[in-house]
Design a protein around this motif. Structure first.
Motif, mmCIF file in Angstrom:
data_model
loop_
_atom_site.group_PDB
_atom_site.id
_atom_site.type_symbol
_atom_site.label_atom_id
_atom_site.label_comp_id
_atom_site.label_asym_id
_atom_site.label_seq_id
_atom_site.Cartn_x
_atom_site.Cartn_y
_atom_site.Cartn_z
ATOM 1 N N THR A 126 -5.967 1.129 -0.736
ATOM 2 C CA THR A 126 -4.934 1.599 0.189
ATOM 3 C C THR A 126 -5.404 1.316 1.613
ATOM 4 O O THR A 126 -6.477 1.767 2.011
ATOM 5 C CB THR A 126 -4.715 3.120 0.037
ATOM 6 N N GLU A 127 -4.610 0.561 2.374
ATOM 7 C CA GLU A 127 -4.935 0.372 3.793
ATOM 8 C C GLU A 127 -4.486 1.628 4.518
ATOM 9 O O GLU A 127 -3.306 1.991 4.484
ATOM 10 C CB GLU A 127 -4.250 -0.869 4.343
ATOM 11 N N VAL A 128 -5.436 2.321 5.145
ATOM 12 C CA VAL A 128 -5.161 3.661 5.651
ATOM 13 C C VAL A 128 -4.074 3.645 6.728
ATOM 14 O O VAL A 128 -3.166 4.481 6.740
ATOM 15 C CB VAL A 128 -6.463 4.310 6.180
ATOM 16 N N ASN A 156 -9.991 3.642 -4.427
ATOM 17 C CA ASN A 156 -10.124 4.631 -5.496
ATOM 18 C C ASN A 156 -10.497 3.895 -6.773
ATOM 19 O O ASN A 156 -9.698 3.116 -7.312
ATOM 20 C CB ASN A 156 -8.841 5.445 -5.676
ATOM 21 N N ARG A 181 -9.421 0.057 8.057
ATOM 22 C CA ARG A 181 -9.991 1.030 7.119
ATOM 23 C C ARG A 181 -9.194 1.018 5.819
ATOM 24 O O ARG A 181 -7.965 1.047 5.836
ATOM 25 C CB ARG A 181 -9.953 2.441 7.738
ATOM 26 N N PHE A 206 -9.015 2.742 1.788
ATOM 27 C CA PHE A 206 -9.512 3.695 0.803
ATOM 28 C C PHE A 206 -9.509 3.008 -0.558
ATOM 29 O O PHE A 206 -8.490 2.474 -0.997
ATOM 30 C CB PHE A 206 -8.649 4.957 0.749
ATOM 31 N N MET A 262 2.562 5.920 -3.294
ATOM 32 C CA MET A 262 2.292 4.874 -4.293
ATOM 33 C C MET A 262 3.584 4.467 -4.985
ATOM 34 O O MET A 262 4.375 5.331 -5.354
ATOM 35 C CB MET A 262 1.289 5.414 -5.336
ATOM 36 N N ARG A 263 3.749 3.164 -5.153
ATOM 37 C CA ARG A 263 4.952 2.707 -5.869
ATOM 38 C C ARG A 263 4.825 3.082 -7.347
ATOM 39 O O ARG A 263 3.746 3.020 -7.930
ATOM 40 C CB ARG A 263 5.106 1.187 -5.753
ATOM 41 N N LEU A 264 5.984 3.440 -7.929
ATOM 42 C CA LEU A 264 5.977 3.863 -9.325
ATOM 43 C C LEU A 264 5.489 2.739 -10.238
ATOM 44 O O LEU A 264 4.763 2.992 -11.200
ATOM 45 C CB LEU A 264 7.390 4.323 -9.734
ATOM 46 N N LEU A 315 -1.423 1.239 -13.357
ATOM 47 C CA LEU A 315 -2.700 1.957 -13.280
ATOM 48 C C LEU A 315 -2.901 2.832 -14.518
ATOM 49 O O LEU A 315 -3.970 2.812 -15.143
ATOM 50 C CB LEU A 315 -2.730 2.815 -12.010
ATOM 51 N N GLN A 341 -0.623 -0.857 -0.408
ATOM 52 C CA GLN A 341 -1.456 -0.613 -1.582
ATOM 53 C C GLN A 341 -1.426 -1.773 -2.547
ATOM 54 O O GLN A 341 -0.411 -2.454 -2.691
ATOM 55 C CB GLN A 341 -0.910 0.629 -2.330
ATOM 56 N N LEU A 390 1.761 2.673 -10.132
ATOM 57 C CA LEU A 390 1.231 3.838 -10.849
ATOM 58 C C LEU A 390 1.300 3.619 -12.364
ATOM 59 O O LEU A 390 0.366 3.959 -13.093
ATOM 60 C CB LEU A 390 2.028 5.088 -10.443
ATOM 61 N N GLY A 411 -0.647 2.272 4.813
ATOM 62 C CA GLY A 411 -0.263 2.772 3.490
ATOM 63 C C GLY A 411 -0.048 1.658 2.476
ATOM 64 O O GLY A 411 0.292 1.929 1.329
#
Lengths: 109, 230
Positions: free
Chosen positions: B23-25, B69, B65, B67, B1-3, B9, B30, B6, B28
């Protein structure tokens, strides 16, 4: 006061550790099957000195995730880890609860 | 994850605003999606559904796919009464993942020395509660034993649809309280939502044990809904 290891604290720690200049990886439970100790979305944050906070399995596979985090920090490439039921005779890392989990490990940079 | 992602978030979470990290599995890649941006996102249908359900997980869209969160604001616990039980309940609830706020206009009680690391508002509920905007993600607990403080707050918690509402006091005390709340115009159906005597019946004797019984009852309502019985 002790910091409760809520998800809030884990993500806040990930940001704080990175801003302190530490090398950091973030592990996230992305899939579970059967009985799994921590829900999807749970985080573990790890630094390059193997300090960690949070949990992805309640203690069963954290050691293996921390080891994988070291490789992710070194290479920069994310990894998808999968853990199944513990096999004590084979000394395989796993979950004694009988579930399966998939954990995504990525570098914070 | 880029700072930077984060940091955004964490800022959104601190402000009690909902977000989803996508996140594209395979790659990666995001991004962070706020509810207001979801309608413009390629994954809008699944994002809308996840904002409602709060469930994180994998979604397959167009052969890829992802993910998702989902970060919804954590439940909150608002307490009237900076009392002995609150001194145990506040740190326990923090450990259980709640944002905790204590309201008590009596400044001798509502001191930072008695409540380190907890938000304490030394104000009357009619001033403090509008600022907190109580909502269905909030549990409310009345612990002062003082009708002037507890009862306006109970009425506000009922009106806001707090997922748990509890009030300290014996059956006799509670019966008198219900009479006064009825006189304020609170409907019987609403009054039936107040948990009193407060807490699960585990024989709690000391203030910390009473705090355990209250937190257990709040957990029951949070996880099993309004009707669940033990």
């Amino acid at each position: 006061m002790d910091q409760a290891a809520t998800e809030q604290d884990v993500l806040a720690a990930a940001e704080r550790w990175r801003k302190e200049g530490r090398k950091v990886a973030l592990a996230t439970v992305v899939e579970t099957w059967g009985s799994a100790p921590r829900p999807v979305g749970s985080h573990l944050v790890i630094d390059d000195k193997d300090n960690f906070l949070g949990s992805v399995s309640g203690g069963c596979v954290e050691g293996a995730v921390v080891a994988a985090a070291g490789e992710v920090i070194a290479s920069g490439a994310p990894k998808m880890l999968e853990f199944g039921v513990a096999d004590e005779t084979a000394w395989k890392v796993g979950l004694s609860c009988g579930g399966n989990i998939r954990v995504y490990v990525e570098k914070v940079d | 994850m880029r700072l930077d992602l984060l940091a955004v978030l964490n800022a959104e979470r601190a402000a009690r605003r909902a977000t989803i990290v996508v996140t594209e599995v395979a790659t990666g890649a995001q991004r962070l999606v706020r509810p207001a941006d979801a309608a413009k996102d390629p994954l809008r249908d699944v994002l809308a559904e996840r904002f409602l359900s709060g469930k994180s997980g994998i979604a397959e869209v167009g052969g890829a796919r992802y993910f998702l969160n989902v970060h919804l604001p954590p439940p909150r616990l608002v307490i009237t009464g900076a009392v002995h039980i609150s001194q145990a309940l506040a740190p326990m609830a923090r450990i259980a993942g709640y944002d905790v706020v204590i309201v008590d206009p009596r400044t001798a009680f509502a001191s930072p020395e008695r409540f380190p690391d907890v938000a304490v508002l030394a104000e009357w509920p009619d001033r403090a509660l509008p600022k907190l905007s109580l909502d269905p993600a909030t549990a409310f607990v009345a612990l002062t034993h003082d009708p002037k403080i507890d009862e306006p707050a109970l009425a506000a918690a009922l009106a806001a649809g707090c997922f748990y509402i509890g009030a300290l006091g014996s059956k006799k005390t509670h019966a008198k309280r219900l009479e006064r709340l009825r006189a304020r115009g609170v409907a019987d159906a609403a009054l039936a939502r107040i948990h009193a005597p407060i807490g699960l019946a585990i024989g709690a004797a000391s203030p910390p044990e009473i705090a355990v019984s209250i937190l257990a009852e709040i957990t029951l309502r949070l996880r099993r809904g309004p009707e669940a019985r033990l």
